[in-house]
Design a protein around this motif. Structure first.
Motif, PDB file in Angstrom:
ATOM      1  N   ALA A 234       0.971  -1.191   0.060  1.00 57.51           N
ATOM      2  CA  ALA A 234       0.038   0.223  -0.022  1.00 57.51           C
ATOM      3  C   ALA A 234       0.946   1.488  -0.062  1.00 57.51           C
ATOM      4  CB  ALA A 234      -1.093  -0.190   1.347  1.00 57.51           C
ATOM      5  N   LYS A 235       1.800   1.402   0.710  1.00 60.89           N
ATOM      6  CA  LYS A 235       3.263   2.707   1.248  1.00 60.89           C
ATOM      7  C   LYS A 235       3.670   2.818  -0.348  1.00 60.89           C
ATOM      8  CE  LYS A 235       6.574   4.216   3.118  1.00 60.89           C
ATOM      9  NZ  LYS A 235       8.367   4.129   4.402  1.00 60.89           N
ATOM     10  N   ALA A 236       3.987   1.402  -1.083  1.00 53.91           N
ATOM     11  CA  ALA A 236       5.279   2.094  -2.279  1.00 53.91           C
ATOM     12  C   ALA A 236       3.575   2.113  -3.263  1.00 53.91           C
ATOM     13  CB  ALA A 236       5.583   0.214  -2.720  1.00 53.91           C
ATOM     14  N   LEU A 237       2.034   1.970  -3.996  1.00 58.11           N
ATOM     15  CA  LEU A 237       1.461   2.399  -4.334  1.00 58.11           C
ATOM     16  C   LEU A 237       0.885   4.015  -4.209  1.00 58.11           C
ATOM     17  CD1 LEU A 237      -0.841  -0.331  -4.858  1.00 58.11           C
ATOM     18  CD2 LEU A 237       0.565   0.299  -6.723  1.00 58.11           C
ATOM     19  N   GLY A 238       1.028   4.457  -2.370  1.00 61.61           N
ATOM     20  CA  GLY A 238       0.716   5.473  -2.307  1.00 61.61           C
ATOM     21  C   GLY A 238      -0.760   5.615  -2.082  1.00 61.61           C
ATOM     22  N   VAL A 239      -1.040   4.547  -1.756  1.00 63.73           N
ATOM     23  CA  VAL A 239      -2.520   4.332  -1.298  1.00 63.73           C
ATOM     24  C   VAL A 239      -2.724   3.679  -0.162  1.00 63.73           C
ATOM     25  CG1 VAL A 239      -3.821   3.402  -3.190  1.00 63.73           C
ATOM     26  CG2 VAL A 239      -3.183   1.416  -1.882  1.00 63.73           C
ATOM     27  N   SER A 240      -4.132   3.567   0.249  1.00 67.15           N
ATOM     28  CA  SER A 240      -4.149   2.869   2.146  1.00 67.15           C
ATOM     29  C   SER A 240      -4.450   1.241   1.817  1.00 67.15           C
ATOM     30  CB  SER A 240      -6.107   3.680   2.434  1.00 67.15           C
ATOM     31  OG  SER A 240      -5.750   2.124   3.598  1.00 67.15           O
ATOM     32  N   HIS A 241      -3.817   0.917   3.369  1.00 66.68           N
ATOM     33  CA  HIS A 241      -4.020  -0.576   3.044  1.00 66.68           C
ATOM     34  C   HIS A 241      -5.597  -1.020   2.912  1.00 66.68           C
ATOM     35  CE1 HIS A 241      -4.242   0.760   7.384  1.00 66.68           C
ATOM     36  NE2 HIS A 241      -5.314  -0.793   7.662  1.00 66.68           N
ATOM     37  N   VAL A 242      -6.586  -0.388   3.202  1.00 67.40           N
ATOM     38  CA  VAL A 242      -7.343  -0.626   3.498  1.00 67.40           C
ATOM     39  C   VAL A 242      -7.685  -1.170   1.810  1.00 67.40           C
ATOM     40  CG1 VAL A 242      -9.937   0.050   4.055  1.00 67.40           C
ATOM     41  CG2 VAL A 242      -8.322  -0.235   5.708  1.00 67.40           C
ATOM     42  N   ASP A 243      -7.307  -0.268   0.887  1.00 67.82           N
ATOM     43  CA  ASP A 243      -8.044  -0.235  -0.626  1.00 67.82           C
ATOM     44  C   ASP A 243      -7.905  -1.479  -0.636  1.00 67.82           C
ATOM     45  OD1 ASP A 243      -9.034   2.401  -0.087  1.00 67.82           O
ATOM     46  OD2 ASP A 243      -7.025   2.800  -0.955  1.00 67.82           O
ATOM     47  N   LEU A 244      -6.691  -2.096  -0.730  1.00 72.03           N
ATOM     48  CA  LEU A 244      -5.638  -3.893  -0.861  1.00 72.03           C
ATOM     49  C   LEU A 244      -7.205  -4.776  -0.665  1.00 72.03           C
ATOM     50  CD1 LEU A 244      -2.595  -3.447  -0.134  1.00 72.03           C
ATOM     51  CD2 LEU A 244      -3.250  -3.601  -2.538  1.00 72.03           C
ATOM     52  N   VAL A 245      -8.364  -4.624   0.580  1.00 63.01           N
ATOM     53  CA  VAL A 245      -8.936  -5.219   1.185  1.00 63.01           C
ATOM     54  C   VAL A 245     -10.428  -5.003   1.046  1.00 63.01           C
ATOM     55  CG1 VAL A 245      -7.011  -6.630   3.012  1.00 63.01           C
ATOM     56  CG2 VAL A 245      -9.049  -5.012   3.171  1.00 63.01           C
ATOM     57  N   MET A 246     -10.625  -4.253   0.537  1.00 65.12           N
ATOM     58  CA  MET A 246     -12.415  -3.552   0.136  1.00 65.12           C
ATOM     59  C   MET A 246     -12.535  -4.761  -1.218  1.00 65.12           C
ATOM     60  SD  MET A 246     -14.071  -0.553   1.015  1.00 65.12           S
ATOM     61  CE  MET A 246     -12.608   0.427   1.864  1.00 65.12           C
ATOM     62  N   PRO A 247     -13.817  -5.133  -0.815  1.00 63.22           N
ATOM     63  CA  PRO A 247     -14.431  -5.818  -1.178  1.00 63.22           C
ATOM     64  C   PRO A 247     -14.995  -5.372  -2.974  1.00 63.22           C
ATOM     65  CG  PRO A 247     -15.708  -5.913   0.568  1.00 63.22           C
ATOM     66  CD  PRO A 247     -14.989  -5.094   0.783  1.00 63.22           C
ATOM     67  N   ASP A 248     -14.919  -6.104  -4.058  1.00 59.18           N
ATOM     68  CA  ASP A 248     -15.281  -4.900  -5.477  1.00 59.18           C
ATOM     69  C   ASP A 248     -16.581  -5.537  -6.064  1.00 59.18           C
ATOM     70  OD1 ASP A 248     -14.020  -7.722  -5.807  1.00 59.18           O
ATOM     71  OD2 ASP A 248     -12.288  -7.082  -6.728  1.00 59.18           O
ATOM     72  N   ASP A 249     -16.389  -4.965  -6.857  1.00 61.03           N
ATOM     73  CA  ASP A 249     -17.988  -5.685  -7.681  1.00 61.03           C
ATOM     74  C   ASP A 249     -18.585  -7.648  -7.420  1.00 61.03           C
ATOM     75  OD1 ASP A 249     -18.699  -2.776  -7.674  1.00 61.03           O
ATOM     76  OD2 ASP A 249     -17.661  -3.186 -10.306  1.00 61.03           O
ATOM     77  N   GLN A 250     -17.282  -7.508  -8.184  1.00 62.99           N
ATOM     78  CA  GLN A 250     -17.290  -9.653  -8.146  1.00 62.99           C
ATOM     79  C   GLN A 250     -17.744 -10.042  -6.474  1.00 62.99           C
ATOM     80  OE1 GLN A 250     -13.625 -12.015  -9.820  1.00 62.99           O
ATOM     81  NE2 GLN A 250     -13.486  -9.563 -11.114  1.00 62.99           N
ATOM     82  N   ASP A 251     -17.190  -9.062  -5.546  1.00 61.29           N
ATOM     83  CA  ASP A 251     -17.793  -9.799  -4.175  1.00 61.29           C
ATOM     84  C   ASP A 251     -18.803  -8.960  -3.104  1.00 61.29           C
ATOM     85  OD1 ASP A 251     -15.249 -11.310  -3.633  1.00 61.29           O
ATOM     86  OD2 ASP A 251     -14.065  -9.938  -4.037  1.00 61.29           O
ATOM     87  N   ARG A 252     -19.734  -8.331  -4.260  1.00 61.34           N
ATOM     88  CA  ARG A 252     -20.875  -7.455  -3.734  1.00 61.34           C
ATOM     89  C   ARG A 252     -22.149  -8.654  -3.923  1.00 61.34           C
ATOM     90  NH1 ARG A 252     -18.687  -1.235  -5.024  1.00 61.34           N
ATOM     91  NH2 ARG A 252     -16.783  -1.152  -3.062  1.00 61.34           N
TER      92      ARG A 252
END
Length: 73
Positions: free
Chosen positions: A55-73
């Motif tokens: 997440a740090k290397a991408l400049g995003v929050s770690h939460v963004d990596l585990v947030m459900p996407d359209d395939q999991d909603r």
């Protein structure tokens, strides 16, 4: 929900959105390109520490990596 696949999809999307190739990201995050590929394909099970590093290397929050996407909603 397969968390490895979810993290892989989110990671691939965020990496591509940042304009980085797998190789460029691997160098930035100090991981191998093979690890990046395995992660994106849902074959790797990253530790919490690795999630924060990615997440740090991408400049995003770690939460963004585990947030459900359209395939999991």
């Amino acid at each position: 929900m397969d968390m490895r696949k979810l993290v892989g999809r989110n990671f691939a999307r965020l990496r591509a959105a940042s304009g980085l190739t797998q190789e460029q990201f691997a160098e930035r995050a100090n991981v191998s390109q093979q690890y990046v590929s395995g992660l994106e394909n849902g074959k790797r099970n990253p530790t919490v520490q690795t999630l924060f590093q990615i997440a740090k290397a991408l400049g995003v929050s770690h939460v963004d990596l585990v947030m459900p996407d359209d395939q999991d909603r």
